[in-house]
Design an enzyme around this catalytic site. Structure first.
Site, PDB file in Angstrom:
ATOM      1  N   CYS A 109       0.838  -1.204   0.000  1.00 31.38           N
ATOM      2  CA  CYS A 109       0.000   0.000   0.000  1.00 31.38           C
ATOM      3  C   CYS A 109       0.876   1.258   0.000  1.00 31.38           C
ATOM      4  O   CYS A 109       1.529   1.557  -0.983  1.00 31.38           O
ATOM      5  CB  CYS A 109      -0.978  -0.044   1.181  1.00 31.38           C
ATOM      6  SG  CYS A 109      -2.381   1.082   0.985  1.00 31.38           S
ATOM      7  N   HIS A 211      -3.634  -5.389   0.462  1.00 34.42           N
ATOM      8  CA  HIS A 211      -3.039  -5.792   1.740  1.00 34.42           C
ATOM      9  C   HIS A 211      -3.010  -7.319   1.867  1.00 34.42           C
ATOM     10  O   HIS A 211      -3.913  -7.925   2.451  1.00 34.42           O
ATOM     11  CB  HIS A 211      -3.825  -5.175   2.907  1.00 34.42           C
ATOM     12  CG  HIS A 211      -3.514  -3.729   3.112  1.00 34.42           C
ATOM     13  ND1 HIS A 211      -2.560  -3.292   4.000  1.00 34.42           N
ATOM     14  CD2 HIS A 211      -4.030  -2.616   2.531  1.00 34.42           C
ATOM     15  CE1 HIS A 211      -2.489  -1.975   3.965  1.00 34.42           C
ATOM     16  NE2 HIS A 211      -3.377  -1.536   3.080  1.00 34.42           N
ATOM     17  N   GLU A 213      -1.383  -9.169   3.778  1.00 34.92           N
ATOM     18  CA  GLU A 213      -1.220  -9.682   5.148  1.00 34.92           C
ATOM     19  C   GLU A 213      -2.534 -10.182   5.741  1.00 34.92           C
ATOM     20  O   GLU A 213      -2.529 -10.931   6.723  1.00 34.92           O
ATOM     21  CB  GLU A 213      -0.588  -8.626   6.066  1.00 34.92           C
ATOM     22  CG  GLU A 213      -1.450  -7.424   6.395  1.00 34.92           C
ATOM     23  CD  GLU A 213      -1.397  -6.308   5.354  1.00 34.92           C
ATOM     24  OE1 GLU A 213      -1.820  -5.192   5.677  1.00 34.92           O
ATOM     25  OE2 GLU A 213      -0.940  -6.570   4.211  1.00 34.92           O
TER      26      GLU A 213
END
Length: 239
Positions: A109, A211, A213
């Protein structure tokens, strides 16, 4: 038995006044590194980034709810922005130092946007006002929920991805990256926003606008696997 690669993770800082200021980083960044086979370590802000670069095998530049100073990419701010100059200067020095040493870099990001800037690129300062017909890239929903498609549009030197494949990803950003000679565009969304990039030369240097994660998309593990594989290879060469 091979040594697990050490991955440095850049944190944010909260707005509590000193001496109560805290470093903050979401647990899922560290968990994703652990799950993919690395050892995560948080890198406190400091002037001597070389001390970190001598020890880490990979650099993870995280996202954050702030913007990069447009002066760093040769533009003038078109509206008031929340900026964190200390953090940006620290991360910029880390990225540039890591690139010089061929340490793998993954930018997520805001981290992708700073990687682009370090590679000579510029940013679209505000998607809604600068890209006609753009859809919402910062929806009012959890990042655990996917938001839009991205299409792989070019071959990656380091990630196992097939051109023409489409994935659904999450989205939490209002700025984006412009094309540049310093990196290849790997993925775009249907409204033409650049969603992933890779440096045209040198070692692993990849940025993704979503994202990974959170593990919300099928593409996420390919990102982590590619990054940790590169970090493992760097660790093996460096030691």
């Amino acid at each position: 038995m091979s040594r697990k690669p050490l991955v440095g993770i850049t944190p944010d800082i909260n707005d509590i006044a000193a001496p109560e200021t805290e470093y903050v980083v979401r647990r899922n960044y560290a968990d994703a590194v652990l799950y993919a086979g690395g050892i995560p370590v948080i890198l406190p802000f400091g002037a001597d980034v070389n001390a970190y670069l001598e020890r880490i095998d990979g650099l993870l530049v995280t996202g954050g709810m702030f913007d990069i100073d447009p002066q760093l990419y040769r533009q003038t701010a078109r509206k008031p922005y929340i900026m964190k100059p200390e953090r940006t200067a620290f991360e910029k020095a880390l990225i540039e130092g890591a690139r010089a040493k061929n340490i793998p870099v993954l930018g997520i990001c805001n981290g992708m946007q700073l990687l682009a800037v370090c590679l000579g690129g510029e940013l679209i300062q505000d998607i809604p006002s600068e890209i006609e017909g753009a859809f919402e890239h910062k929806p009012a929903q959890s990042a655990t929920i996917t938001q839009h498609d991205v299409e792989i549009v070019s071959h990656s030197r380091h990630l196992s991805l097939s051109s023409g494949t489409t994935y659904v990803v999450n989205s939490v950003h209002h700025q984006s990256v412009l094309s540049s000679e310093g990196y290849d565009v790997l993925a775009v969304s249907p409204d033409s926003v650049v969603e992933a990039l890779e440096a045209v030369d040198g070692g692993f240097a990849v940025g993704v606008q979503w994202h990974p994660e959170y593990g919300a998309s099928q593409i996420d593990m390919a990102v982590w696997s590619g990054f940790l594989t590169a970090a493992q290879q760097y660790s093996s060469r460096a030691r």
